[in-house]
Structure formats: structure tokens, C-alpha cells
Design a protein around this motif. Sequence first.
Motif: not given
Length: 65
Positions: A1-5, A12-20, A56-60
Amino acid sequence: MAIINGLTIETTHIKDIKVGDIVLSHGVEKTVTAKDIKEDSFMGRTLFGDSYCLGYLAVLKVVKK
């Protein structure tokens, strides 16, 4: 994890992204809706039309506390 602004960002992998979920897409915070996630037989899962290099590219993902 990182803190930006002041936002806590998690990769996260794209498969782990859900609505909301809130993700950073091209530097802009976007809330994911059902119409933003698509399954394609050739490209796999896409988010806002982007396959994130076929997964192959992580989602932020923005983590709210």
C-alpha cells in the motif's frame, strides 16, 4: 500500500475489482459501476474498456478508511 495525496492506494488484480470500488484510471478517481466491468472471450475482463495488459498490470484501488 502507498499513500498518494492523502489517499491510500492498493495494487489489485483486475479480477478482484467489484462494483462500488474506487480506482485510479489515468490519474483520475473513478467509481466502478456494473457497466464499467465487461467480460470478453478474447481480452478477458476489461475495466473502463482497458484490459490492464490482459491482467498482468495491477489496478490501483483507492482504500477508504
